[in-house]
Enzyme design. Structure first.
Site, PDB file in Angstrom:
ATOM      1  N   GLU A 150     -13.941   1.518  15.682  1.00 59.88           N
ATOM      2  CA  GLU A 150     -13.528   0.337  16.459  1.00 59.88           C
ATOM      3  C   GLU A 150     -13.236   0.668  17.918  1.00 59.88           C
ATOM      4  OE1 GLU A 150     -10.166  -1.361  14.331  1.00 59.88           O
ATOM      5  OE2 GLU A 150     -11.290  -1.238  12.461  1.00 59.88           O
ATOM      6  N   LEU A 174     -15.212   4.871  10.216  1.00 61.31           N
ATOM      7  CA  LEU A 174     -14.933   6.153  10.857  1.00 61.31           C
ATOM      8  C   LEU A 174     -13.476   6.197  11.297  1.00 61.31           C
ATOM      9  CD1 LEU A 174     -18.183   6.333  13.082  1.00 61.31           C
ATOM     10  CD2 LEU A 174     -17.877   7.087  10.702  1.00 61.31           C
ATOM     11  N   GLY A 175     -12.649   6.858  10.516  1.00 60.75           N
ATOM     12  CA  GLY A 175     -11.228   6.990  10.855  1.00 60.75           C
ATOM     13  C   GLY A 175     -10.814   8.427  10.600  1.00 60.75           C
ATOM     14  N   ASN A 176      -9.575   8.621  10.203  1.00 54.99           N
ATOM     15  CA  ASN A 176      -9.148   9.963   9.828  1.00 54.99           C
ATOM     16  C   ASN A 176      -9.978  10.471   8.660  1.00 54.99           C
ATOM     17  OD1 ASN A 176      -7.296  11.657  11.005  1.00 54.99           O
ATOM     18  ND2 ASN A 176      -5.647  10.201  10.619  1.00 54.99           N
ATOM     19  N   GLU A 193      -8.415  -4.529   5.497  1.00 59.58           N
ATOM     20  CA  GLU A 193      -8.334  -4.313   4.055  1.00 59.58           C
ATOM     21  C   GLU A 193      -7.268  -5.216   3.429  1.00 59.58           C
ATOM     22  OE1 GLU A 193      -8.393  -0.300   5.559  1.00 59.58           O
ATOM     23  OE2 GLU A 193      -9.034   0.366   3.575  1.00 59.58           O
ATOM     24  N   ARG A 204     -10.860  17.093   6.856  1.00 63.13           N
ATOM     25  CA  ARG A 204     -11.627  17.406   5.633  1.00 63.13           C
ATOM     26  C   ARG A 204     -13.019  17.912   5.985  1.00 63.13           C
ATOM     27  NH1 ARG A 204     -10.674  11.634   3.035  1.00 63.13           N
ATOM     28  NH2 ARG A 204      -8.633  11.410   3.985  1.00 63.13           N
ATOM     29  N   HIS A 256     -12.900   3.799   0.342  1.00 63.73           N
ATOM     30  CA  HIS A 256     -12.905   2.833   1.458  1.00 63.73           C
ATOM     31  C   HIS A 256     -13.623   1.545   1.067  1.00 63.73           C
ATOM     32  CE1 HIS A 256     -12.822   6.444   4.459  1.00 63.73           C
ATOM     33  NE2 HIS A 256     -11.589   6.004   4.262  1.00 63.73           N
ATOM     34  N   ASN A 262       0.857  -1.186   0.000  1.00 62.30           N
ATOM     35  CA  ASN A 262       0.000   0.000   0.000  1.00 62.30           C
ATOM     36  C   ASN A 262       0.895   1.238   0.000  1.00 62.30           C
ATOM     37  OD1 ASN A 262      -1.742   2.084   0.533  1.00 62.30           O
ATOM     38  ND2 ASN A 262      -2.650   1.182   2.372  1.00 62.30           N
ATOM     39  N   ASP A 311      -7.147  14.438  15.942  1.00 58.32           N
ATOM     40  CA  ASP A 311      -7.192  13.154  16.637  1.00 58.32           C
ATOM     41  C   ASP A 311      -8.355  13.171  17.637  1.00 58.32           C
ATOM     42  OD1 ASP A 311      -6.769  11.057  18.539  1.00 58.32           O
ATOM     43  OD2 ASP A 311      -4.701  10.913  17.825  1.00 58.32           O
ATOM     44  N   PHE A 312      -9.283  12.244  17.446  1.00 57.30           N
ATOM     45  CA  PHE A 312     -10.493  12.253  18.271  1.00 57.30           C
ATOM     46  C   PHE A 312     -10.195  12.090  19.760  1.00 57.30           C
ATOM     47  CE2 PHE A 312     -14.545  12.346  15.868  1.00 57.30           C
ATOM     48  CZ  PHE A 312     -13.991  12.670  14.633  1.00 57.30           C
ATOM     49  N   ARG A 313      -9.124  11.365  20.075  1.00 62.88           N
ATOM     50  CA  ARG A 313      -8.798  11.187  21.509  1.00 62.88           C
ATOM     51  C   ARG A 313      -8.436  12.528  22.135  1.00 62.88           C
ATOM     52  NH1 ARG A 313      -4.920   6.365  19.801  1.00 62.88           N
ATOM     53  NH2 ARG A 313      -4.707   7.884  18.153  1.00 62.88           N
ATOM     54  N   ARG A 333      -2.792  -1.962  -3.241  1.00 62.42           N
ATOM     55  CA  ARG A 333      -3.960  -1.106  -3.040  1.00 62.42           C
ATOM     56  C   ARG A 333      -3.850   0.057  -4.022  1.00 62.42           C
ATOM     57  NH1 ARG A 333      -4.722   3.771   0.970  1.00 62.42           N
ATOM     58  NH2 ARG A 333      -6.907   4.156   0.578  1.00 62.42           N
TER      59      ARG A 333
END
Ligand code: ADP
Length: 398
Positions: A334, A209-211, A384, A241, A180, A7, A283-285, A91
């Site tokens: 996740e 749901l990621g970056n 993936e 984004r 995705h 990838n 970063d969501f955290r 990929r």
């Protein structure tokens, strides 16, 4: 059979060597900052010490040579010779309408990949570089391309067309492609397995749901709608984004802030989303920590994200008429316990009830809906690489 999954990003290369007799990952790793003097190379085997090196890596071809040397290395390697690699799966981000499935790479495919660069100028060139490097070093080994867009090629015209003059589609190829796809496909098939059903018999809404984030409506195993569009910029608000905005904003903001088109593109891709709203991080955290400490804009960013995901799920429920399961995957899907709870807060309207206790799970496959929930909710970690490895094996053996 052993498949090398590759990838390539513009300055990165991730890889996994998969033994297809049992689908075990024999080794995996990545290069970051390719092109720099201090490129970082990490290599891991399931057992054994992790290798980490910081050294100049000129380009993807050099990265690939280093990686192949390591795979056969006496100390860190997992195979005796390169001949043990039976096929390579790549990929590729954009396959446009040309590719509705993965494909064995030949000269015609290479030409078509080059034709797709116009749709993904930031991604496809790196993917092509990776393929060319492999062809140069391993000329006799089959190479397969697996596209992020392919799974969504089943969308009907009503879902993929934009309300622009029809010629924008026929002459310029402007339409919703979706991304995705490999991840949506993996969790769809896994969800059917977990439910003990045939994928053709169930309707699922998958939330990657990621970056970068996208939600898809999967009817009978086929993607019939997805939130990303012509590019991965549209749909939900994401890490950096902006997602869907009124297109008239672009010219307005260019005038008001004296920006060029390139500036606005950067602003929408790199400075927007939850980073732009919160002013804290992508970063969501980190955003969640800031929100807990009382940062109102951090909370606002989270609320906006949850609302967008929730309303997409609701919209797709009505598109499909019946939903059997909602699936969460990727970094936030996740691991984000609170994020899932917030997204699900309101999904009772479509018959999906979250079990708050069962939801306390990170990075594990689990059913997280209440026993009486009409619509099941699952956490399914995406994979993936295994989809790429399986497709590569299927096509290389033909
Ligand atoms: P990419 O699109 O780069 O592959 P990932 O799928 O790895 O992204 O997701 C990255 C996102 O997942 C980051 O925003 C990160 O904050 C988020 N994430 C990771 N762990 C958690 C967690 N425990 N809680 C909430 N979000 C998390």
């Amino acid at each position: 059979m052993k498949v090398l999954v590759v990838n390539c990003g513009s300055s990165s290369l991730k890889y996994q060597l998969v033994d297809m007799t049992n689908e075990n990952v024999m080794a995996k790793g990545q290069f970051e900052k390719i092109g720099a003097e201090d490129a970082i190379f990490t290599h891991k085997r399931p057992e054994g010490e992790k290798l980490e090196r910081v050294a100049p890596v000129l380009n993807h071809k050099e990265a690939l040579k280093i990686l192949l040397d390591i795979l056969v290395d006496a100390e860190y390697g997992v195979i005796k010779s390169m001949e043990e690699i039976d096929a390579v799966g790549h990929r590729v981000v954009h396959g446009a309408e040309k590719f509705a499935d993965s494909v064995l790479i030949d000269d015609d495919v290479m030409k078509a990949l080059h034709d797709c660069i116009k749709f993904a100028p930031l991604h496809n060139p790196a993917n092509i570089e990776g393929i060319e490097a492999c062809k140069a070093i391993m000329p006799n080994i089959p190479q397969v391309a697996v596209f992020d867009t392919a799974f969504h090629q089943t969308m009907p015209e009503t879902a993929f067309l934009y309300g622009l003059p029809y010629a924008a589609y026929t002459e310029l190829g402007i339409r919703r492609y979706g991304f995705h796809g490999t991840s949506h496909k993996y969790v769809t098939e896994r969800c059917a397995e977990l439910m003990g059903k045939n994928v053709e018999d169930i309707n699922i809404i998958t939330c990657h749901l990621g970056n970068g984030s996208s939600v898809s409506a999967i009817k009978g195993g086929k993607s019939i709608d997805t939130s990303m569009g012509f590019t991965p910029l549209s749909g939900l608000i994401m890490g950096t984004r902006c997602g869907d905005i009124d297109p008239a904003i672009i010219s307005y903001i260019m005038d008001a802030w004296n920006l060029t088109l390139r500036d606005v593109n950067d602003l929408m891709n790199k400075e927007s989303g939850v980073l732009g709203i919160s002013g804290v991080s992508n970063d969501f955290r980190v955003i969640e920590d800031a929100a807990k400490e009382g940062n109102e804009r951090a909370q606002l960013a989270l609320d906006m994200f949850h609302r967008k995901v929730r309303s997409r799920v609701g919209a797709y429920a009505t598109t499909m008429g019946r939903v059997d399961a909602v699936v969460f995957t990727a970094g936030i899907g996740e691991n984000g316990i609170d994020n899932r709870a917030e997204v699900c807060n309101g999904l009772e309207a479509i018959g999906a009830k979250l079990d708050l206790e069962a939801n306390k799970v990170r990075g594990e496959e689990k059913e997280i809906s209440t026993p009486d929930s009409k619509v099941k909710i699952f956490v399914i970690p995406t994979n993936e690489e295994i989809v790429i490895a399986r497709d590569t094996m299927r096509l290389a053996q033909q």
